[in-house]
Scaffold this motif. Structure first.
Motif, short mmCIF file in Angstrom:
data_model
loop_
_atom_site.label_atom_id
_atom_site.label_comp_id
_atom_site.label_asym_id
_atom_site.label_seq_id
_atom_site.Cartn_x
_atom_site.Cartn_y
_atom_site.Cartn_z
N SER A 1 0.85 -1.20 0.00
CA SER A 1 0.00 0.00 0.00
C SER A 1 0.88 1.25 0.00
N THR B 1 -1.78 3.17 -4.51
CA THR B 1 -2.38 1.91 -4.10
C THR B 1 -3.00 2.03 -2.71
N GLY B 2 -4.07 1.26 -2.52
CA GLY B 2 -4.74 1.20 -1.22
C GLY B 2 -4.17 0.08 -0.37
N ALA C 1 -4.62 -0.22 -7.39
CA ALA C 1 -4.83 1.16 -7.83
C ALA C 1 -5.58 1.11 -9.15
#
Length: 160
Positions: free
Chosen positions: A90, A111-112, A117
């Motif tokens: 992340s 990105t999480g 993403a």
């Protein structure tokens, strides 16, 4: 008592003096060359180990597209950033740029927690071009032990 200046020649099995023995001069350059080659090889290995010390703790990142083949036109690409073991990362920034296919500018996304993403792009191909690629790049998250030194995956763009 044996005179140290006299030695027994193993080939002729007779006593000879050190002054008459020329074999040491013949073998000396070969021994120096072998020592030099072995020393250079050892030095090379040690320098590689020292250079790699900082990167031993760093993990290589890779970008894995969920869809590896897309058509021209507006697209939402889902890309996952993973570490060397395949775990999601992340906070990494994914960059999508035109390779042999064209995009309008550069698209980026972060990105999480799941390492994914989503990037919106509209790839186009040239007039006589049937396929092309989009280049994927990743910027590691700040403060992490990640690097991106190798080339990442590409997304193939085809004409519908």
């Amino acid at each position: 008592m044996l005179d140290p200046s006299r030695i027994r020649d193993p080939i002729t099995d007779r006593l000879a003096t050190l002054r008459d023995d020329e074999r040491a001069i013949e073998g000396l350059p070969v021994r120096l060359v072998v020592s030099l080659v072995v020393g250079a090889a050892c030095l090379s290995v040690m320098l590689n180990l020292v250079n790699g010390v900082g990167s031993l703790a760093a993990s290589e990142l890779d970008v894995q597209p969920r869809t590896e083949v897309v058509e021209t036109g507006p697209q939402d690409l889902t890309l996952q950033v993973v570490d060397a073991e395949g775990g999601p990362v992340s906070g990494a920034t994914v960059v999508v740029d035109g390779g042999t296919a064209s995009v309008d500018g550069v698209a980026t996304a972060t990105t999480g927690a799941d390492g994914n993403a989503t990037v919106s792009v509209e790839p186009t191909l040239g007039a006589n071009q049937e396929r092309g690629t989009l280049s994927l790049d990743v910027k590691p998250p700040a403060g992490g032990s990640f690097v991106d030194r190798r080339e990442n995956s590409h997304v193939l763009v085809i004409r519908p």
